[in-house]
Design an enzyme around this catalytic site. Structure first.
Site, PDB file in Angstrom:
ATOM      1  N   LYS A 152       0.856  -1.187   0.000  1.00  0.00           N
ATOM      2  CA  LYS A 152       0.000   0.000   0.000  1.00  0.00           C
ATOM      3  C   LYS A 152       0.887   1.231   0.000  1.00  0.00           C
ATOM      4  CE  LYS A 152      -4.522   0.833   0.139  1.00  0.00           C
ATOM      5  NZ  LYS A 152      -5.556   0.052  -0.556  1.00  0.00           N
ATOM      6  N   GLY A 198     -20.718   6.512   3.542  1.00  0.00           N
ATOM      7  CA  GLY A 198     -19.780   6.842   2.476  1.00  0.00           C
ATOM      8  C   GLY A 198     -20.339   6.446   1.125  1.00  0.00           C
ATOM      9  N   VAL A 199     -20.711   7.439   0.320  1.00  0.00           N
ATOM     10  CA  VAL A 199     -21.262   7.156  -1.006  1.00  0.00           C
ATOM     11  C   VAL A 199     -20.409   7.840  -2.079  1.00  0.00           C
ATOM     12  CG1 VAL A 199     -23.635   6.469  -0.583  1.00  0.00           C
ATOM     13  CG2 VAL A 199     -23.042   8.878  -0.422  1.00  0.00           C
ATOM     14  N   GLY A 200     -19.102   7.576  -1.996  1.00  0.00           N
ATOM     15  CA  GLY A 200     -18.196   7.982  -3.052  1.00  0.00           C
ATOM     16  C   GLY A 200     -18.311   7.000  -4.201  1.00  0.00           C
ATOM     17  N   VAL A 224     -17.235   3.839  -4.758  1.00  0.00           N
ATOM     18  CA  VAL A 224     -17.648   2.478  -4.439  1.00  0.00           C
ATOM     19  C   VAL A 224     -19.007   2.469  -3.737  1.00  0.00           C
ATOM     20  CG1 VAL A 224     -17.091   0.402  -3.131  1.00  0.00           C
ATOM     21  CG2 VAL A 224     -15.295   1.616  -4.371  1.00  0.00           C
TER      22      VAL A 224
END
Length: 353
Positions: free
Chosen positions: A80, A185-187, A189
């Site tokens: 990462k 979280g609605v980015g 993905v």
């Protein structure tokens, strides 16, 4: 603190720091395990409040990538990268060129890809300086159309498949019509997951730190927007964390009411011991690195070759993996996290022989 004594070190093969004064780059790359192949993992850009948080994030995320690739039966190791900076104000071509140079300096031991705060545009800039980057080129979409190199649709589809498996195991439901789901979280993905859940007839509640993301979910999907703290305590069937990690802690678990946790975020548990508390409460947790492997599967096929149909079939195997984890956890009286770790470690151990 020495990195070797860090609580999340976990025998990493390499942890490398880079600073480029001219571009402002401050970054860390962690390579956890290359037993099965080169370490592949996204490049995250985030405004960490201190270096310790950045180090902890990259160590935990890279370990998760090792386990994710192992569980998904991919010829890849885990790594990462994190860039310390604000993705909304700190990006520049020079910064990502410098990051590309950093990746190139590792000679292919680490392959980077998009992650929180980065996307296809940033991968394309890095690809000017290194060939060890994935997700920079257009390719066939899962539905047979065309798309850019963004692997997030595959991540979202894998989470949808995994969520179905969790709902069937815990709630005995194969039909998602009327299912109540809270998505944190609605980015890219999270919104993709929301679209698929909506199409399946689910009812949606959403929360996001960015108002524009919430508005899109409300306007396009009919979701109900709630506050960042309210999202935990909703009377829903599924809580789907799709933002940053560490959001399941002693405080949030006190509010949580959903019997199923199935979402895309990495490192959802602030402490691994919390898996035992979830089990005690009868809450089924889909281990994050098992359910969110769709993106790494997609990226792997980009490198090795394969059709959209092959990618889709491999992503759908996430459901089978989770069913195996759920069944073994129940039979052995262990947490789903313990079983997922055990399966991944078995495959990594086999790769070291």
């Amino acid at each position: 603190m020495s990195v070797f004594s860090h609580i999340d070190f976990d025998q990493h093969e390499q942890v490398i720091y880079s600073q480029d004064k001219s571009s402002g780059l401050k970054a860390i790359i962690a390579i956890h395990d290359t037993s099965l192949g080169p370490a592949l993992g996204g490049c995250r850009m985030w405004p960490y409040s201190n270096d310790e948080l950045a180090l902890r994030d990259v160590l935990r995320l890279s370990r998760g990538m090792s386990y994710k690739s192992a569980l998904a039966n991919l010829p890849l190791g885990g790594g990462k990268a994190v860039i310390i900076g604000d993705p909304r104000s700190g990006k520049s071509e020079a910064l990502f060129q410098a990051m590309g140079d950093f990746v190139e300096s590792l000679g292919g031991r680490y392959i980077t890809a998009a992650d929180s705060g980065t996307g296809v545009a940033e991968m394309q800039i890095m690809a000017q300086r290194t060939r060890h980057v994935a997700g920079a080129d257009p390719r066939e979409a899962l539905d047979g159309g065309s798309r850019d190199g963004d692997p997030s649709p595959s991540t979202a589809y894998g989470v949808f498949v995994g969520l179905q498996a969790a709902v069937q195991h815990r709630l005995g439901r194969s039909d998602l019509n009327g299912l109540k789901v809270a998505i944190q979280g609605v980015g890219q993905v999270g919104f993709g997951l929301a679209q698929q859940l909506k199409a399946a007839g689910a009812q949606l509640w959403v929360s996001d730190i960015f108002a524009a993301n919430e508005r899109r979910a409300v306007e396009q999907l009919g979701a109900i927007a709630v506050g960042q703290h309210e999202i935990y305590g909703l009377d829903v069937d599924v809580f789907a964390p799709c933002a940053m990690g560490g959001i399941l802690n002693l405080q949030t678990l006190e509010a949580l009411r959903a019997p199923v946790i199935a979402g895309a975020a990495n490192n959802q548990l602030a402490d691994a011991q919390l898996a035992e508390e979830l089990q005690r409460r009868g809450c089924l947790y889909a281990p994050d690195y098992a359910i969110n492997a769709g993106g790494i599967i997609d990226v792997c096929y980009e490198r090795t070759g394969g059709s959209a149909a092959q990618v889709r079939a491999h992503v759908e195997s996430i459901g089978d993996t989770l069913r195996q984890i759920f069944q073994r956890a129940e039979a052995e009286g262990c947490t789903t996290s313990v079983i997922a770790d055990r399966l991944a470690q078995e495959r990594l151990h086999a790769g070291r022989r």
